[in-house]
Design an enzyme around this catalytic site. Structure first.
Site, PDB file in Angstrom:
ATOM      1  N   ASP A   1       0.834  -1.201   0.000  1.00 56.38           N
ATOM      2  CA  ASP A   1       0.000   0.000   0.000  1.00 56.38           C
ATOM      3  C   ASP A   1       0.871   1.254   0.000  1.00 56.38           C
ATOM      4  O   ASP A   1       0.366   2.373  -0.108  1.00 56.38           O
ATOM      5  CB  ASP A   1      -1.010  -0.001   1.149  1.00 56.38           C
ATOM      6  CG  ASP A   1      -0.373  -0.107   2.522  1.00 56.38           C
ATOM      7  OD1 ASP A   1       0.872  -0.176   2.618  1.00 56.38           O
ATOM      8  OD2 ASP A   1      -1.128  -0.138   3.524  1.00 56.38           O
ATOM      9  N   SER A   2       2.188   1.067   0.067  1.00 55.04           N
ATOM     10  CA  SER A   2       3.135   2.161  -0.160  1.00 55.04           C
ATOM     11  C   SER A   2       2.940   2.788  -1.531  1.00 55.04           C
ATOM     12  O   SER A   2       3.409   3.904  -1.779  1.00 55.04           O
ATOM     13  CB  SER A   2       4.575   1.643  -0.031  1.00 55.04           C
ATOM     14  OG  SER A   2       4.766   0.478  -0.821  1.00 55.04           O
TER      15      SER A   2
ATOM     16  N   ASP B   1      -0.818  -6.233  -0.022  1.00 51.25           N
ATOM     17  CA  ASP B   1      -1.210  -5.580   1.227  1.00 51.25           C
ATOM     18  C   ASP B   1      -2.725  -5.418   1.302  1.00 51.25           C
ATOM     19  O   ASP B   1      -3.354  -4.977   0.325  1.00 51.25           O
ATOM     20  CB  ASP B   1      -0.585  -4.182   1.315  1.00 51.25           C
ATOM     21  CG  ASP B   1       0.715  -4.167   2.090  1.00 51.25           C
ATOM     22  OD1 ASP B   1       0.984  -5.123   2.839  1.00 51.25           O
ATOM     23  OD2 ASP B   1       1.470  -3.189   1.944  1.00 51.25           O
TER      24      ASP B   1
ATOM     25  N   LYS C   1      -0.805  -9.574   3.068  1.00 57.14           N
ATOM     26  CA  LYS C   1      -0.110  -9.065   4.249  1.00 57.14           C
ATOM     27  C   LYS C   1      -1.017  -8.092   4.973  1.00 57.14           C
ATOM     28  O   LYS C   1      -1.681  -7.272   4.334  1.00 57.14           O
ATOM     29  CB  LYS C   1       1.204  -8.374   3.865  1.00 57.14           C
ATOM     30  CG  LYS C   1       1.979  -7.818   5.073  1.00 57.14           C
ATOM     31  CD  LYS C   1       3.362  -7.336   4.685  1.00 57.14           C
ATOM     32  CE  LYS C   1       3.334  -6.012   3.963  1.00 57.14           C
ATOM     33  NZ  LYS C   1       2.853  -4.893   4.841  1.00 57.14           N
TER      34      LYS C   1
ATOM     35  N   GLU D   1       9.302  -4.117  10.825  1.00 56.37           N
ATOM     36  CA  GLU D   1       9.684  -2.809  10.288  1.00 56.37           C
ATOM     37  C   GLU D   1      10.122  -1.862  11.389  1.00 56.37           C
ATOM     38  O   GLU D   1       9.415  -1.664  12.387  1.00 56.37           O
ATOM     39  CB  GLU D   1       8.525  -2.182   9.509  1.00 56.37           C
ATOM     40  CG  GLU D   1       8.874  -0.822   8.924  1.00 56.37           C
ATOM     41  CD  GLU D   1       7.864  -0.290   7.929  1.00 56.37           C
ATOM     42  OE1 GLU D   1       8.051   0.848   7.450  1.00 56.37           O
ATOM     43  OE2 GLU D   1       6.886  -1.006   7.618  1.00 56.37           O
TER      44      GLU D   1
END
EC number: 2.1.2.11
Length: 272
Positions: A51-52, A90, A120, A189
């Protein structure tokens, strides 16, 4: 895929086996067919449709505005370019937080409609039931702990997580909970490297680090960051392996100049 795994289809069992053999796992983000094809060709094991894309492709300030339709659209494109790599999608903000049923239904759409091999989702114990139901339903799941970008407003910004004893203990517990719920891998992360190492040693499933040190079973980066395409912000943990922004600028400037002065197209690029 690495040299060892290049040319074979990457599955959850392959990823688990890589941890057992001590072979590092590579993951990069991909958002379109062309990039997915290149990454697949050179041997990246896992392609993350992150989703970045909200930030590096769509120009948002965060991942929060990204929708299911956005993610499904880009996942379809990546899936068409991935012959051997595992495609992980995502689940975007508010696609899995409201209920377990909605979470499972949305996760299933990525496999059924977009060709993903796994999904994810961010969070620990609070999403454990959703992870369990997904895996029971035949949907492979990658967890995501530490700095979870969809919760950036709650964290007060993009900050390293798990620095205190209590925070570190909670992340360790959450990792075990997610593993027991059925996840086959977990992303860590922006957590201190010693904590990531402890989690990696404690889990049977592979850990994929991003800003979590070299002790994880694998690494992931945003491809636009590591290729030097996205210039708005570069996190500390990103190593730039290229600076393609300069290459793109140079190529486009040359194109503009040649069109303006009439040297393009020449005979080699014309039909006579």
């Amino acid at each position: 895929m690495s040299t060892q795994s290049k040319g074979r289809k990457i599955t959850t069992s392959v990823i688990r086996g890589m941890k057992k053999k001590g072979e590092k796992i590579t993951m990069l983000t991909a958002y379109d067919y062309a990039m997915a094809s290149l990454l697949d060709e050179v041997g990246v094991e896992m392609l993350l449709v992150g989703d970045s894309l909200g930030m590096v492709v769509l120009g948002y300030e965060s991942t929060l505005p990204v929708t299911m339709n956005d993610m499904l659209h880009h996942t379809r494109a990546v899936s068409r370019g991935a012959n051997n790599a595992m495609v992980v999608a995502d689940l975007p903000f508010m696609s899995y937080q409201c209920s377990v049923e909605e979470a499972v239904r949305n996760a299933g759409r990525f496999l059924q409609e977009a060709g993903a091999h796994a999904v994810k989702l961010e969070g620990g114990r609070e999403i454990a039931e959703s992870v369990k139901r997904m895996t029971v339903s035949g949907i492979p799941v990658v967890g995501h702990l530490g700095l979870t970008p969809q919760s950036v407003q709650q964290f007060g910004g993009f900050k390293v997580q798990g620095k205190g004893d209590a925070a570190a203990q909670r992340i360790m517990e959450d990792a075990k909970i997610i593993e027991e719920a059925g996840a086959f891998s977990v992303v860590l992360e922006c957590v201190p490297a010693p904590l990531a190492q402890r989690i990696t040693d404690d889990l049977a499933i592979p850990t994929i680090g991003i800003g979590a040190g070299a002790g994880c079973d694998g690494q992931v980066l945003v491809v636009n960051d590591m290729l030097g395409i996205y210039e708005r912000f570069t996190p500390k943990f990103v190593k730039k392996y290229a600076n393609l922004s300069d290459n793109i600028r140079g190529a486009v400037k040359q194109y503009i100049e040649e069109v303006k002065n009439g040297t393009f197209p020449d005979q080699d690029h014309s039909f006579l």
